[in-house]
Motif scaffolding. Structure first.
Motif, PDB file in Angstrom:
ATOM      1  N   ILE A  28       0.844  -1.207   0.000  1.00 50.65           N
ATOM      2  CA  ILE A  28       0.000   0.000   0.000  1.00 50.65           C
ATOM      3  C   ILE A  28       0.874   1.250   0.000  1.00 50.65           C
ATOM      4  N   PHE A  29       1.907   1.229   0.837  1.00 46.92           N
ATOM      5  CA  PHE A  29       2.805   2.373   0.930  1.00 46.92           C
ATOM      6  C   PHE A  29       3.566   2.593  -0.380  1.00 46.92           C
ATOM      7  N   ASP A  63       2.807   1.676  -3.408  1.00 44.41           N
ATOM      8  CA  ASP A  63       1.897   2.123  -4.462  1.00 44.41           C
ATOM      9  C   ASP A  63       1.619   3.624  -4.328  1.00 44.41           C
ATOM     10  N   TYR A  64       1.400   4.058  -3.095  1.00 48.00           N
ATOM     11  CA  TYR A  64       1.140   5.479  -2.866  1.00 48.00           C
ATOM     12  C   TYR A  64       2.370   6.316  -3.208  1.00 48.00           C
ATOM     13  N   SER A  73       2.736   6.554  -6.902  1.00 50.94           N
ATOM     14  CA  SER A  73       1.663   7.319  -7.548  1.00 50.94           C
ATOM     15  C   SER A  73       1.802   8.823  -7.328  1.00 50.94           C
ATOM     16  N   THR A  74       2.536   9.223  -6.305  1.00 52.28           N
ATOM     17  CA  THR A  74       2.696  10.653  -6.003  1.00 52.28           C
ATOM     18  C   THR A  74       4.011  11.218  -6.532  1.00 52.28           C
ATOM     19  N   GLU A 130      -5.645   5.012   3.962  1.00 55.92           N
ATOM     20  CA  GLU A 130      -5.323   5.951   2.888  1.00 55.92           C
ATOM     21  C   GLU A 130      -5.148   7.378   3.396  1.00 55.92           C
ATOM     22  N   ASP A 131      -5.822   7.714   4.505  1.00 56.20           N
ATOM     23  CA  ASP A 131      -5.684   9.054   5.069  1.00 56.20           C
ATOM     24  C   ASP A 131      -4.395   9.214   5.874  1.00 56.20           C
ATOM     25  N   LEU A 167      -1.494   7.856   4.792  1.00 53.17           N
ATOM     26  CA  LEU A 167      -0.373   7.667   3.869  1.00 53.17           C
ATOM     27  C   LEU A 167       0.533   8.891   3.727  1.00 53.17           C
ATOM     28  N   LEU A 182       4.494   8.637   4.479  1.00 54.54           N
ATOM     29  CA  LEU A 182       5.514   9.002   3.499  1.00 54.54           C
ATOM     30  C   LEU A 182       6.453  10.051   4.070  1.00 54.54           C
ATOM     31  N   ASN A 242      -0.952  17.524   2.340  1.00 53.31           N
ATOM     32  CA  ASN A 242      -1.607  16.440   1.601  1.00 53.31           C
ATOM     33  C   ASN A 242      -2.524  15.533   2.414  1.00 53.31           C
ATOM     34  N   THR A 243      -2.580  15.695   3.719  1.00 59.84           N
ATOM     35  CA  THR A 243      -3.470  14.869   4.532  1.00 59.84           C
ATOM     36  C   THR A 243      -4.914  15.356   4.394  1.00 59.84           C
TER      37      THR A 243
END
Length: 301
Positions: free
Chosen positions: A19-20, A22-23, A26-27, A71-72, A74, A78, A135-136
């Motif tokens: 999950i991490f 991928d995030y 993607s960013t 997801e909130d 992430l 990061l 970004n949160t």
């Protein structure tokens, strides 16, 4: 630790890690905007180099258990990994540990030179706080502020930075057993503790809950550093992804040099047990975080 629990821990670690990753991937383009190409290349070289991703994993796990959607959490996860990566870049510099290998690849300064490596580390460490603030989403601002307060305190002058100075500037007149524990608590433990405590703070303001996670993180961080000291004398470069034996080469004091290998192993187990005890009142005994504390004691890298 039986095979079934080991398999469960590994599966959950991989779940959070994926999950991490991928995030993070993607960013990438958004994070690249307005950043000098060479600087971003150096930043991303180390950030995307892999590793256990333990700290973001802890942040996500704690957030989820305290009512914050993964997801909130992430952006904060990061940010935490950005800071950790920045410290690794600086740690490898010739003026610090002088290591040519990190995460199985040439260190940042070997790829980009010392000047860019210093700046890449600086940029990652400053962006570590900026990024989650911007970004949160879907999070109570008061909770986000509480989480950032925990994180920023840990990475400040009386946290990770002091730990690094204690590690580099050994005082031969000090209480050696207490000194090596202080290094572990600050250099490594402070960020591990903050990773899980700040994640929890995204989901709750309950003081008892936050205290339990904070105590868990403190003991987990201590156990992690003790095992790091053990692996520095027992592992290979292939297993570690970095050069083993650096502590002895530089005459540093560690849990192994102070207490011996077998006692250090016992101490790691004791810290792991105390970590589990710290969250026993708020999580079931078979929870991932309880099993993780035991699993990390027996890691080989």
């Amino acid at each position: 630790m039986d095979e079934l629990r080991i398999k469960s821990v590994k599966a959950t670690m991989e779940h959070y890690r994926q999950i991490f990753e991928d995030y993070m991937n993607s960013t990438r383009e958004d994070r690249k905007k307005d950043v000098h190409d060479k600087l971003f290349e150096a930043m991303e070289y180390s950030l995307a180099a892999g590793g256990k991703r333990l700290r973001p994993m802890l942040c996500l796990a704690a957030a989820e258990r305290c009512g914050c959607a993964v997801e909130d959490a992430l952006p904060l996860a990061l940010g935490i990994e950005m800071f950790h990566t920045g410290t690794l870049i600086h740690d490898d510099l010739p003026c610090m540990d002088n290591d040519d290998m990190r995460r199985g690849k040439p260190s940042n300064h070997k790829m980009f030179g010392e000047t860019i490596a210093v700046l890449a580390g600086d940029a990652l460490m400053s962006y570590a706080v900026e990024y989650p603030l911007w970004n949160t989403k879907n999070t109570d601002p008061a909770k986000l502020l509480g989480a950032i307060k925990i994180f920023s305190t840990a990475i400040g002058p009386d946290g990770v930075c002091s730990g690094q100075v204690f590690d580099m500037d050994y005082d031969a007149t000090c209480d050696i057993p207490g000194y090596v524990r202080k290094i572990a608590a600050l250099k490594t433990g402070a960020l591990i503790k903050a990773s899980i405590a700040s994640g929890a703070a995204l989901g709750t303001e309950d003081k008892n809950t936050l205290s339990c996670y904070s105590e868990y993180g403190a003991h987990l961080g201590s156990a992690f550093q003790i095992v790091d000291d053990i692996l520095d004398v027992t592992s290979t470069p292939e297993e570690l992804g970095k050069t083993p034996g650096k502590d002895a080469e530089q005459g540093k004091i560690t849990h192994v040099t102070v207490y011996g290998l077998e006692t250090a192993r016992k101490m790691a187990k004791e810290e792991s047990d105390m970590a589990v005890q710290a969250i026993s009142s708020i999580l079931p005994k078979d929870d991932f975080l309880c099993n993780l504390a035991e699993y990390l004691v027996y890691r080989s890298y």
